[in-house]
Design an enzyme around this catalytic site. Structure first.
Site, PDB file in Angstrom:
ATOM      1  N   ASP A  29       0.941  -1.276  -0.129  1.00 34.46           N
ATOM      2  CA  ASP A  29      -0.048  -0.044   0.101  1.00 34.46           C
ATOM      3  C   ASP A  29       1.044   1.246   0.144  1.00 34.46           C
ATOM      4  OD1 ASP A  29      -2.668  -1.124   0.001  1.00 34.46           O
ATOM      5  OD2 ASP A  29      -2.373  -1.547   2.163  1.00 34.46           O
TER       6      ASP A  29
ATOM      7  N   ASP B 149      -6.718  -1.248  -4.861  1.00 36.64           N
ATOM      8  CA  ASP B 149      -7.991  -1.002  -4.011  1.00 36.64           C
ATOM      9  C   ASP B 149      -8.850  -0.210  -4.569  1.00 36.64           C
ATOM     10  OD1 ASP B 149      -6.909  -2.879  -1.872  1.00 36.64           O
ATOM     11  OD2 ASP B 149      -5.616  -1.185  -1.215  1.00 36.64           O
TER      12      ASP B 149
END
Length: 160
Positions: free
Chosen positions: A119, A137
């Site tokens: 991330d 995402d």
């Protein structure tokens, strides 16, 4: 090839390449936990690794990796079956499902390759931090929103 297949394949390929390329770039050029402010007080590129799902959900669950891999594979199958049922004119739904598919596949690739997900998109306002996320995402979220729009359009189309 049907138009929906062209849309699906193009969106999956583009989104997946963007997701994986950005993760490789972050992994090769930044140190873990390094943060680069992009918009002061709002957005940074911050290299993190997430063992769980959204909001680090189940990060400490002992069987998290096989669980997330299984859930991802099942989700990919459900999306593929749903896509095959689309009409030829359902272009928005095809793009939406492609985004969700590519997001699930992008994070699945990370889990299989690394045991966790990279991330790096870090959004915050003052002391409030949204959990860091990645292109995969984002693709899933945009895909779900587009799917909702398509469902509303379909209901209106069916209405007398």
């Amino acid at each position: 090839m049907k138009p929906t297949y062209r849309i699906f394949n193009a969106v999956v390929l583009g989104s997946l390449v963007l997701d994986q390329a950005t993760k490789v770039l972050i992994d090769r050029t930044m140190d873990l936990y390094q943060s680069i402010p992009v918009i002061d007080g709002l957005f940074s590129i911050t290299y993190l690794r997430n063992r769980g799902a959204a909001f680090s959900f189940l990060a400490d669950f002992s069987y998290r990796l096989p669980f997330f891999i299984l859930v991802s594979v099942v989700a990919l199958g459900v999306i593929a079956v749903t896509f095959r049922k689309l009409r030829d004119d359902q272009h928005l739904a095809a793009a939406a499902l492609a985004l969700i598919f590519s997001g699930a596949l992008g994070n699945l690739i990370d889990r299989v390759r690394l045991g966790e997900v990279i991330d790096f998109l870090d959004v915050y306002w003052k002391t409030y931090h949204w959990p860091a996320f990645n292109v995969a995402d984002s693709a899933i979220c945009v895909g779900v929103a587009l799917l909702a729009v398509d469902m509303i359009r379909e209901e209106r189309r069916k209405a007398p």
